[in-house]
Design a protein around this motif. Structure first.
Motif, PDB file in Angstrom:
ATOM      1  N   LEU A  20       0.617  -1.577  -0.172  1.00  0.00           N
ATOM      2  CA  LEU A  20      -0.165   0.175   0.293  1.00  0.00           C
ATOM      3  C   LEU A  20       0.792   1.247  -0.520  1.00  0.00           C
ATOM      4  O   LEU A  20       0.476   2.748  -0.869  1.00  0.00           O
ATOM      5  CB  LEU A  20      -0.973   0.013   1.530  1.00  0.00           C
ATOM      6  N   LEU A  21       2.115   1.331   0.570  1.00  0.00           N
ATOM      7  CA  LEU A  21       3.456   2.466   0.772  1.00  0.00           C
ATOM      8  C   LEU A  21       3.526   2.109  -0.692  1.00  0.00           C
ATOM      9  O   LEU A  21       3.889   3.954  -0.983  1.00  0.00           O
ATOM     10  CB  LEU A  21       3.906   2.157   1.836  1.00  0.00           C
ATOM     11  N   LYS A  26       4.125   5.650  -5.649  1.00  0.00           N
ATOM     12  CA  LYS A  26       3.429   5.495  -7.251  1.00  0.00           C
ATOM     13  C   LYS A  26       3.050   7.373  -7.581  1.00  0.00           C
ATOM     14  O   LYS A  26       3.247   7.589  -8.503  1.00  0.00           O
ATOM     15  CB  LYS A  26       3.224   4.314  -7.315  1.00  0.00           C
ATOM     16  N   GLN A  27       1.616   7.196  -6.847  1.00  0.00           N
ATOM     17  CA  GLN A  27       0.779   8.376  -6.830  1.00  0.00           C
ATOM     18  C   GLN A  27       1.697  10.017  -6.567  1.00  0.00           C
ATOM     19  O   GLN A  27       1.021  10.945  -6.843  1.00  0.00           O
ATOM     20  CB  GLN A  27      -0.348   8.369  -6.123  1.00  0.00           C
ATOM     21  N   MET A  28       2.658   9.808  -5.846  1.00  0.00           N
ATOM     22  CA  MET A  28       3.244  10.775  -5.450  1.00  0.00           C
ATOM     23  C   MET A  28       3.772  11.575  -6.421  1.00  0.00           C
ATOM     24  O   MET A  28       3.714  12.952  -6.603  1.00  0.00           O
ATOM     25  CB  MET A  28       4.453  11.043  -4.450  1.00  0.00           C
ATOM     26  N   LYS A  35       7.225  17.309  -1.620  1.00  0.00           N
ATOM     27  CA  LYS A  35       7.540  18.122  -0.869  1.00  0.00           C
ATOM     28  C   LYS A  35       6.402  16.932   0.419  1.00  0.00           C
ATOM     29  O   LYS A  35       6.985  16.141   1.425  1.00  0.00           O
ATOM     30  CB  LYS A  35       7.903  19.014  -0.066  1.00  0.00           C
ATOM     31  N   GLU A  36       5.400  17.327   0.562  1.00  0.00           N
ATOM     32  CA  GLU A  36       4.204  17.290   1.830  1.00  0.00           C
ATOM     33  C   GLU A  36       4.369  15.848   1.610  1.00  0.00           C
ATOM     34  O   GLU A  36       3.764  15.615   2.684  1.00  0.00           O
ATOM     35  CB  GLU A  36       2.968  18.518   1.411  1.00  0.00           C
ATOM     36  N   SER A  37       3.789  15.518   0.181  1.00  0.00           N
ATOM     37  CA  SER A  37       3.214  14.053   0.288  1.00  0.00           C
ATOM     38  C   SER A  37       4.283  13.247   0.196  1.00  0.00           C
ATOM     39  O   SER A  37       4.268  12.294   1.188  1.00  0.00           O
ATOM     40  CB  SER A  37       3.243  13.509  -1.694  1.00  0.00           C
ATOM     41  N   GLN A  38       5.343  13.337   0.603  1.00  0.00           N
ATOM     42  CA  GLN A  38       7.124  12.631   0.724  1.00  0.00           C
ATOM     43  C   GLN A  38       7.204  13.262   2.769  1.00  0.00           C
ATOM     44  O   GLN A  38       7.197  11.513   3.133  1.00  0.00           O
ATOM     45  CB  GLN A  38       8.349  12.734   0.471  1.00  0.00           C
ATOM     46  N   VAL A  39       6.310  14.052   3.106  1.00  0.00           N
ATOM     47  CA  VAL A  39       7.040  13.809   4.626  1.00  0.00           C
ATOM     48  C   VAL A  39       5.004  12.866   5.079  1.00  0.00           C
ATOM     49  O   VAL A  39       5.812  12.445   5.886  1.00  0.00           O
ATOM     50  CB  VAL A  39       6.358  15.016   4.799  1.00  0.00           C
ATOM     51  N   ILE A  40       4.062  12.429   3.938  1.00  0.00           N
ATOM     52  CA  ILE A  40       3.447  12.338   4.669  1.00  0.00           C
ATOM     53  C   ILE A  40       3.730  11.182   4.623  1.00  0.00           C
ATOM     54  O   ILE A  40       3.354   9.869   5.815  1.00  0.00           O
ATOM     55  CB  ILE A  40       2.148  13.001   3.583  1.00  0.00           C
ATOM     56  N   LEU A  41       4.074  10.076   3.386  1.00  0.00           N
ATOM     57  CA  LEU A  41       4.581   8.985   3.156  1.00  0.00           C
ATOM     58  C   LEU A  41       5.786   8.660   4.805  1.00  0.00           C
ATOM     59  O   LEU A  41       5.129   7.019   5.258  1.00  0.00           O
ATOM     60  CB  LEU A  41       5.152   8.933   1.736  1.00  0.00           C
ATOM     61  N   ALA A 831      -2.204  17.209  11.502  1.00  0.00           N
ATOM     62  CA  ALA A 831      -1.866  18.842  10.887  1.00  0.00           C
ATOM     63  C   ALA A 831      -1.830  19.098   9.787  1.00  0.00           C
ATOM     64  O   ALA A 831      -2.008  20.097   8.916  1.00  0.00           O
ATOM     65  CB  ALA A 831      -1.437  18.947  12.445  1.00  0.00           C
ATOM     66  N   ILE A 832      -1.014  18.283   8.777  1.00  0.00           N
ATOM     67  CA  ILE A 832      -0.216  18.177   7.711  1.00  0.00           C
ATOM     68  C   ILE A 832      -1.302  18.122   6.722  1.00  0.00           C
ATOM     69  O   ILE A 832      -1.446  19.628   5.832  1.00  0.00           O
ATOM     70  CB  ILE A 832       0.857  17.419   7.602  1.00  0.00           C
ATOM     71  N   ARG A 833      -1.915  17.771   7.072  1.00  0.00           N
ATOM     72  CA  ARG A 833      -3.255  17.405   5.550  1.00  0.00           C
ATOM     73  C   ARG A 833      -4.493  18.591   6.089  1.00  0.00           C
ATOM     74  O   ARG A 833      -4.610  18.958   4.820  1.00  0.00           O
ATOM     75  CB  ARG A 833      -3.607  16.136   5.589  1.00  0.00           C
TER      76      ARG A 833
END
Length: 920
Positions: A20-21, A26-28, A35-41, A831-833
């Motif tokens: 799943l991760l 891949k969708q990032m 950058k935000e997506s990398q932190v969330i990942l 909080a990030i999202r």
């Protein structure tokens, strides 16, 4: 330090989570804010990892540094003199322990108990607990309790002080459980002292004995030393043989001969009288045997009238006459009789325990019972709500059949401090019984006194009996004793009441001033028809004063040594105060047909003068009754025994012409015969097999049968003993009972398909515990125990707290910590999202990075060598720029990689450069 997982298979969840991760990564590439997506990942990876690890229950494994020890001290009889030795060993061991080491102390015999809980403190229990029971050694139970002292999943060491002799349980089974829990078991061997001991081990009595024969029995004696002594032999607690014997070391068989004088179930006991003997418990042994004979009758009467004895002996019965004070105090004293007759005996002359033993002998062993009338019998004798009333076919109370004369009863009870205990409770209960005997139109008053009188119940008609009873039962114990003032209050309360009979009952266990004018007080009350009875409770009561008061008050004086007779005294006084229980008008009784009695009256029915009024019970039969339909003769089956009530007397004062009737002897003989038990003593045979903690009775029937049996087992003290009966083969049964030493009686009953009942009664003895057999230390058993647990036999006290061979490692779960961290990370991810604060921070960070990269790029361009441009026409240059713009304006294909921010800046610089050239 290492980490273990309680459920490691849950770690397989990493596989689907990783997939799943990966999909999210891949969708990032399609997302604008990478950058935000990398932190969330990164955060989600941490959260999932922590949750999966937490579900697997991770445990940090740390070595256990301290040693926990349980000292298990044997306090049984076989090592009774080793208490100081064990305590000294324990104290020295505790002095050698490390600061972090912990220990607990337990003692055991038949039961185990904790003397000191697990801890690091010094010894602090003042003395050994004496409730463990010294008659048995139960090492299995002690080890089980000791193992429960250790915390779950923690190792430790048990140090067992023992001689290896167990009389209950199975210590090898307990040892196997210790090994499974990684608990070490060491022993300290206790050597038995060199006692001189002699024991009676067996009595051999012929299986069948007959009254009057010369019997031969043998007594087996075991001794570890040669000595001399006396051997006493008893028949039903009557000493019949006493002889000097020389005992040699080892086994001794002593023959005894005696004439058999008792019949029925007879107890034989052998007892040694010795000096310097270790255990008195093993110096006696009992057996029970059924002696066949003609029926034996116990006649209880307090006068010397021989008429009944002559009638029964003329019928072939053997009669033993005893007064009420000579009645046996153990069950075996009644079971050698086939029937018991109470001839005008008051309940106040018999203890509650004696009445209970008679009730059990009738109910459970088929002994017959007959009560005859008189002024000291039935209700007038105080049998209301007693065990004797329970077994009789009539109730003592008259249930509303007569118009009672009005009466007032005043109970004056001592509540001083010396009354505290059983006698005060019984006195209050007795007063409550008196309330039940009175009618609602009767008057009752109750005064409790110490140093002054307290009116608990004012004398008034009993409209609410329950309220009066509750008030009486709630009276507490008080202070001193002052009798005169309480009697003054009682006479003042009762003298002027408008009733036909007025009676005061005074109960006290103390003394009071005697200089008061009691005689004048009582004489003034007598003028108003007030009578008084007194009860002296215990040895400290002023008997002379109380007896004189009863004499002056025209009442009765009771000297009570056993407080259990108090209820009988008060119920008797209550009944006698009415005097209406005696029906004294001459009459001719009514003889009912169909009960087998009418044939005796073919020549007529003699006249009877008087009887005591009673009420027949629902299940009883009344073949002879008065003209008022009161029972003259009532009978019923109570358990296994047959009981009869004859409410007139048998001495001639009440029965009138019956004593001169030519069929009187036949009539009384038939009454006695109807009470005799109907059982077959040969229907079964009984054998006893004793194991460590149980005794098994083997009951064999003379006929093979698949029908169940009912068994009742009663101790010599009259206590019912629980037994588990099961069939092990056709006609063979096994009864499992406890292993308490003593004499017991068993009753067996079997009912066939046709309703026929077969009854058998016998007795058996559970001998003293093997604890009282001197066998020395059982080193073989101790070595077997150590082999199972891989333990050691300790010689020095310093070995007690040595490090464990296989120390158990402590495991600390960290699931809660991981869950807490994952929760915090989840909050950050949300909080990030959602809140946007971290996004602004990232945007500023990205802008600064872009400016820096742009400056770097420009510096590189300015430092690079420039080529000379080729001269072209304006149109060609414009077309070229348009083509270039079109190509650059084309949207990128989905399969191509999106432009980065750095490429966008380069593209912008190129456009600016071309624009400058165009202007030139």
């Amino acid at each position: 330090m290492q980490i273990e997982f309680k459920y490691p298979f849950i770690l397989l969840l990493f596989l689907p989570v990783a997939f799943l991760l990966y999909r999210y990564w891949k969708q990032m590439k399609l997302m604008t804010n990478r950058k935000e997506s990398q932190v969330i990942l990164f955060l989600r990876t941490c959260i999932f990892s922590l949750l999966i690890i937490a579900l697997a229950i991770p445990q940090i494994v740390l070595p256990q540094k301290e040693t926990q020890v349980v000292f298990l001290m044997d306090r049984s009889a076989s090592v009774q003199d080793s208490g100081d030795q064990q305590l000294e060993w324990l104290e020295k061991s505790v002095q050698n322990k490390n600061e972090k080491d912990e220990y607990s102390v337990l003692s055991f015999g038949e039961k185990a108990t904790i003397e000191q809980m697990m801890g690091k403190e010094g010894l602090r229990f003042p003395k050994w607990n004496e409730e463990t029971g010294k008659d048995h050694t139960n090492i299995e139970g002690a080890i089980n309790l000791a193992s429960s002292v250790f915390p779950n999943n923690s190792g430790g060491r048990i140090i067992l002080f023992t001689d290896g002799n167990e009389t209950m349980g199975n210590l090898t089974e307990a040892a196997k459980l210790l090994k499974n829990r990684s608990i070490e078991l060491d022993t300290v061997l206790l050597q038995s002292h060199s006692y001189e001991d002699t024991a009676v081990s067996e009595i051999e009595v012929p299986s069948t004995l007959y009254e009057g024969e010369q019997a031969s029995v043998s007594v087996t004696i075991e001794s570890n030393i040669a000595k001399s002594g006396l051997l006493h032999f008893y028949e039903n607690n009557n000493k019949i043989v006493s002889k000097s014997i020389e005992i040699k070391e080892g086994t001794n068989v002593i023959p005894i001969q005696f004439p058999v004088e008792q019949a029925g179930l007879v107890t034989y006991k052998a007892e040694l009288e010795l000096t310097n003997d270790a255990y008195a418990e093993n110096n006696k042994l009992q057996v029970v045997n059924m002696v066949k004979t003609i029926p034996q009758i116990l006649l209880v009467q307090n006068d010397s009238n021989k008429a009944l004895v002559q009638i029964m002996e003329g019928a072939g019965y053997k009669v033993e006459v005893r007064s009420s004070i000579q009645l046996p105090t153990v069950l075996s004293g009644y079971l050698n009789y086939q029937s018991i007759i109470f001839n005008n005996i008051a309940a106040t002359d018999i203890t509650e325990n004696q009445m209970s033993l008679i009730e059990k002998s009738v109910k459970d062993f088929g002994v017959g019972f007959l009560m005859t009338g008189g002024e000291d019998s039935f209700g007038l004798g105080g049998y209301f709500q007693t065990p004797i009333e329970k077994l009789l076919p009539v109730d003592m109370d008259i249930k509303g059949k007569k118009e009672m004369p009005s009466m007032a009863l005043m109970i004056v009870l001592d509540r001083s401090g010396s009354m505290d205990g059983q006698k005060f409770s019984l006195a209050k209960e007795a007063a409550a019984r008196s309330v039940e005997l009175l009618q609602e139109t009767d008057t009752l008053g109750f005064i409790a006194f110490d140093d002054k009188p307290w009116v608990i119940v004012e004398p008034k008609p009993l409209k609410n009996k329950e309220e009066v009873v509750n008030k009486i039962r709630s009276v507490p114990v008080g202070g001193g004793t002052e009798i005169y003032g309480s009697l003054v209050e009682a006479y003042d309360q009762i003298s002027d009441l408008d009733v036909k009979r007025k009676h005061i009952i005074l109960l006290t266990d103390g003394q009071s001033a005697t200089n008061n004018d009691y005689e004048e007080l009582i004489n003034e009350g007598s003028k108003k028809n007030v009578t008084m009875s007194t009860v002296a409770l215990g040895a400290d009561a002023d008997r002379n004063l109380l007896e004189e008061l009863a004499k002056l008050g025209a009442g009765r004086f009771y000297d009570v040594q056993d407080s259990t007779v108090i209820p009988s005294i008060l119920s008797r006084e209550t009944v006698m105060a009415t005097r209406t229980y005696i029906e004294d008008n001459p009459f001719y009784p009514n003889i009912k047909s169909g009960y087998g009695w009418d044939t005796l009256f073919s020549q007529g029915i003699p006249q009877m003068k008087a009887y005591i009024a009673t009420t027949p019970k629902a299940e009883s039969t009344v073949p002879i009754e008065s003209t008022k339909e009161d029972p003259i003769l009532a009978e019923w089956q109570y358990g296994l025994g047959k009981t009869i009530a004859f409410t007139s007397d048998v001495n001639g004062a009440w029965n009138g012409d019956w004593a001169r009737w030519n069929q009187w002897s036949s009539f009384f003989t038939k009454v006695v015969a109807n009470t005799l038990p109907q059982y077959d003593s040969e229907a079964y045979s009984l054998s006893v097999e004793k194991e460590q903690d149980r005794t098994y009775l083997s009951v064999s029937a003379d006929k093979l049968s698949m029908l169940p049996i009912e068994t009742t087992i009663i101790s010599e003290r009259g206590e019912v003993v629980e037994g588990n009966t099961k069939m092990i083969a056709p006609g063979k049964y096994e009864v499992d009972v406890d292993n308490d030493p003593g004499l017991y009686f068993i009753h067996v009953k079997q009912t066939d398909e046709d309703g026929n009942v077969t009854v058998y009664q016998s007795g058996f003895t559970i001998p003293y515990s093997d604890e009282y057999l001197i066998t020395g230390a059982n080193e073989e058993k101790v070595n077997e125990l150590l082999a199972i647990t891989d333990g050691s036999q300790l010689e020095k006290e310093s070995q007690a707290f040595r490090p464990l061979k296989n120390p158990v490692k402590q495991k600390q779960e960290i699931t809660e910590v991981l869950l807490f961290i994952s929760f915090l990370l989840l909050l950050i991810e949300i909080a990030i999202r959602r809140l946007g604060l971290p996004v602004k921070f990232l945007a500023v960070f990205e802008k600064k990075e872009g400016v820096k990269r742009q400056k770097t790029f420009k510096q590189k361009i300015s430092s690079a060598p420039r080529e000379t441009p080729v001269s072209i026409g304006k149109e060609a240059q414009l077309d070229s720029n348009r083509e270039t713009n079109k190509k650059q304006a084309k949207p990128p294909k989905k399969t191509k990689k999106l432009n980065t921010k750095e490429e966008n800046e380069n593209h912008l610089d190129q456009l600016l450069e071309m624009k400058r050239k165009k202007k030139r």
